[in-house]
Each structure stands twice: as structure tokens, then as C-alpha cells.
Enzyme design. Structure first.
Site, PDB file in Angstrom:
ATOM      1  N   ASP A  59      14.172  -6.772 -10.696  1.00  0.00           N
ATOM      2  CA  ASP A  59      13.628  -7.110 -11.809  1.00  0.00           C
ATOM      3  C   ASP A  59      13.018  -6.184 -12.836  1.00  0.00           C
ATOM      4  O   ASP A  59      12.091  -5.343 -12.250  1.00  0.00           O
ATOM      5  CB  ASP A  59      12.406  -8.030 -11.281  1.00  0.00           C
ATOM      6  CG  ASP A  59      11.679  -8.817 -12.532  1.00  0.00           C
ATOM      7  OD1 ASP A  59      11.524  -8.459 -13.570  1.00  0.00           O
ATOM      8  OD2 ASP A  59      10.658  -9.784 -12.140  1.00  0.00           O
ATOM      9  N   LYS A  62       8.387 -11.474 -21.963  1.00  0.00           N
ATOM     10  CA  LYS A  62       7.599 -10.416 -21.975  1.00  0.00           C
ATOM     11  C   LYS A  62       8.239  -9.288 -23.107  1.00  0.00           C
ATOM     12  O   LYS A  62       8.282  -9.711 -24.464  1.00  0.00           O
ATOM     13  CB  LYS A  62       7.417  -9.597 -20.692  1.00  0.00           C
ATOM     14  CG  LYS A  62       7.041 -10.718 -19.540  1.00  0.00           C
ATOM     15  CD  LYS A  62       5.798 -11.579 -19.584  1.00  0.00           C
ATOM     16  CE  LYS A  62       5.533 -12.274 -18.466  1.00  0.00           C
ATOM     17  NZ  LYS A  62       6.453 -13.273 -17.906  1.00  0.00           N
TER      18      LYS A  62
END
Length: 400
Positions: A186, A211
Site C-alpha cells: 500500500d 488521497k
């Protein structure tokens, strides 16, 4: 590589920012030759005859706007393939179907709260076991492998304590244990601009595009990037079968966000470092965690594994829950809100907000305490952000 009407954009020939602007965005793709890829909202596509179509059949299976985004995402992670999903959690859920009942996942202990929740409360219902381990300890990590370990899930920097995991070391260890193990990283906190895990041995890189990659706090989306063709075909099948795909409009917005990713990440890093240094000198702060500071325990790994870091800072303020709440309430420019990586500055209390689903005893082990606060430094003037933090700290902890 995209190729239409004699034009080809080969991402291997170009740098990050050029690919962010041009990969998958070629005007030759569209009959109108529009410079900005259009939003194709149609859910179905007319076929020339049964089974013979122009590359698209049904919106869940494929969409021109989504394909355009995926073609742009891949080279940014130095990957051959990319697939977009409705959220980072949707990408995680879809990847779990690479496994079967009885398989085991080995993941880092300090993982995003939503990932922790899925592994503990959802994957287990599919018969998939998960072990949470401190991957900074390679000996412990090696001992935690089981005969049925089929996926290693690395998050680095971790959310929210910003630990850095040695991607190459853990992936090498996993492949030595079992070449069939799928190593996933990730990469949300670093973004594709500052870290490329595929070059360090990962099989799949995962992002919450919500994000930094999109960067405008107006899209919820996830993506994976990878190089292995067989693994890509399995994930492409699952993307269609599971069906957790993003809308064309959101794909358009995410594609637009990528165009400024390089510049935004540079600015996030500049602001983040200034704010981190200022907080380090504030007597109302017990500890500042920021990989770009020499005080970070894995600062040397940071210098070798990453090209930089964004605006994520974690701090321990003096006091407890009352002081933390007062601090959050007194901030003017920083919004008390979940998420991160947008142009605006945010602040949150992980124990109560993003990581409330993590069991309390595990939060205590990880150091997600009552005086622990996570900050996402945005793109405002650094001096204004520092001033806002200082005034809120003075009001929350006046007797210092």
C-alpha cells in the site's frame, strides 16, 4: 503503450510529469481529437454484430474514461498495468479473491484502520487468516510465515505511526519462503511520485487514489498497479466479476488530479518539513514523527527507499484526551476531518476517528494513545500553518 492512427506514446521514453500529462490522454483516441479525455457516461455500447464490438461491451467491464485513467496510472508506478476501483477498500476486497479459504495473510501491525477492519472482520469470514506483525523486525517477520501464507501486505509509511518497512527485504524474504506468495504494498502515503515498490520486489502496488494521487478531496477511488501479465488477467477478471468499479466522472477527476501530482508532492514535502521542524521545537509537543527528520528511527531507510515524503506528520502532545480535543477544536486553518493528502490541511485523532475499529489493546501496543494526533499538511503558506498550530497548542496547553 497507447497507439492509435499511427501515434504512439511510449511511457518508457518519458519522465514522470510527462507521463502524468500524456499517458492514456492522446487526442488520437477520440474522434473529436479532444485534448482533454471526455467523460463517457454510457453504460452499454453498440456492437457491430453479436460478440463483435469496438473494445467495450458494458460499463462495469470497461469504460473509455476509466481505461484512459488506468493507462495514465501504470507508468507513474513504473508498471505495465493498472486497474481502478471504487475505493482503496474496494481494491483490497477484490484482491482478497486472489486467495481461497484456508490461506493466510501476513501484514504489518500498524496498518490503516480500514484495512485492519477488513482483515479482522471480513476476510476471516471467508476463511482467510491474518497475522499482524511488526515488520521492522525481520527475524520476527520470518518466524510469522506459515505454510499457508499466500499474501504479504506491506504498508509503508504506515498509517498512522509512520513506520517505514524495508520493502525489498520483506519481499525477498517472502519469495524465499514461497515464490507463489503475492507481495502487495500500500503506497498511499508516499504516492507514486516518492516511492515505487514494484522496483523493490512487490508484485502489486495499491493506492487509495482518494488521497495524494487525486489530491483534491473530491473523489473516493482506489487502484492497483502491477507488471505480471497472468496476475493482471486474474485481477482484470475479478474487477469485472466483483464489480467494485469507479464512475466515469470520478475517473475524469482523478485523471485531472494526476496532472499536478509531482508539483503538489514537492509542495507537500516543503510544507511538511517546515511544520515538522517547527513542532519539534515546540515545548508543548512530546514527540514528532516525520520520515524526513533525522530523528525518525528509519531515516536512513527513508533516504535509500524513498525519493522524498509528503505532508503527513504524527505528534504526541503533552497531556491527554482533554488537551488533544482542545487542540483540535482551537485550530482555524486545519479542519478536524478524516482522510488526508488533499490540498487543504487536515488534522484528526486516530484513536477516536480513523483507527477506532482497531482493538484498544492493539492501539496501546502501537502507541495510538489519547495524546496522539495525525496531521495532513496541505498547500497553504507554511508560516500560516505553523502559526495556527502554535496558537491552538498555546490554548490547549497554556501552562508550559
Amino acid at each position: 503503450m497507447s497507439s492509435l492512427n499511427g501515434f504512439a506514446h511510449n511511457p518508457d521514453h518519458y519522465g514522470f510529469q510527462t507521463n502524468a500529462i500524456h499517458s492514456g490522454q492522446e487526442p488520437e483516441k477520440w474522434s473529436s481529437r479532444t485534448v482533454v479525455p471526455p467523460i463517457v457516461m454510457g453504460t452499454t455500447f453498440k456492437q457491430y454484430e453479436p460478440g463483435k464490438h469496438a473494445g467495450f461491451e458494458y460499463g462495469r467491464s470497461g469504460n473509455p474514461t476509466r481505461n484512459s485513467l488506468e493507462e495514465c496510472l501504470a507508468p507513474l508506478e513504473k508498471a505495465k498495468y493498472a486497474l481502478a476501483f471504487a475505493s482503496g477498500s474496494a481494491a483490497l476486497t477484490t484482491m482478497s479473491y486472489l486467495l481461497k479459504s484456508g490461506d493466510h495473510i501476513l501484514t504489518v501491525d500498524d496498518v490503516y484502520g480500514g484495512t485492519n477492519r477488513f482483515f479482522r472482520n471480513c476476510a476471516n469470514r471467508m476463511g482467510i487468516e491474518t497475522s499482524f506483525v511488526d515488520m521492522l523486525d525481520l527475524e520476527l517477520t520470518e518466524k510469522s510465515f506459515k505454510s499457508n501464507t499466500m499474501m504479504v501486505w506491506i504498508e509503508t509509511p504506515t498509517n498512522p505511526t509512520l513506520k517505514l518497512v524495508d520493502i525489498k527485504a520483506v519481499c525477498d524474504l517472502a519469495k524465499k519462503k514461497n515464490p507463489e506468495v503475492i507481495c502487495v504494498v500500500d503506497n498511499t502515503f508516499a504516492s507514486a511520485y516518492f516511492q515505487n515498490p514494484l522496483e523493490l520486489g512487490a508484485d502489486i502496488v495499491s493506492h487509495s487514489l482518494t488521497k495524494y494521487m487525486n489530491g483534491h478531496s473530491d473523489v473516493v477511488m482506489g487502484a492497483i498497479m502491477l507488471n505480471d501479465e497472468k496476475l493482471y488477467e486474474r485481477m482484470k477478471y475479478l474487477q469485472n466479476a466483483v464489480g467494485a468499479v469507479p464512475s466515469p466522472f470520478d475517473c475524469f477527476l482523478a485523471s485531472r488530479g494526476l496532472k499536478t501530482l509531482a508539483f503538489r508532492m514537492q509542495a507537500h514535502m516543503q510544507n511538511g518539513l517546515k511544520v515538522a521542524k517547527s513542532l519539534s521545537e515546540n515545548p508543548r509537543i512530546e514527540k514528532v514523527i516525520y520520515p524526513g527528520l533525522e530523528s525518525h528511527p528509519q531515516h536512513e531507510l527513508y533516504k535509500s527507499q524513498m525519493k522524498g515524503f509528503g505532508g503527513m506528520i504524527s505528534i504526541y502532545i503533552k497531556g491527554g484526551i482533554d488537551e488533544s480535543f482542545r487542540f483540535l477544536k482551537e485550530l482555524k486553518l486545519f479542519a478536524c476531518a478524516e482522510s488526508l493528502g488533499g490540498y487543504e490541511s487536515l488534522v484528526e485523532h486516530p484513536a477516536i476517528m480513523t483507527h477506532a475499529s482497531v482493538p484498544k489493546d492493539q492501539r496501546a501496543i502501537l502507541g495510538i494513545d489519547d495524546n496522539f494526533v495525525r496531521i495532513s499538511v496541505g498547500l497553504e503558506d507554511a508560516e500560516d500553518l505553523i502559526g495556527d498550530l502554535n496558537q491552538a497548542l498555546e490554548k490547549a496547553i497554556p501552562n508550559v
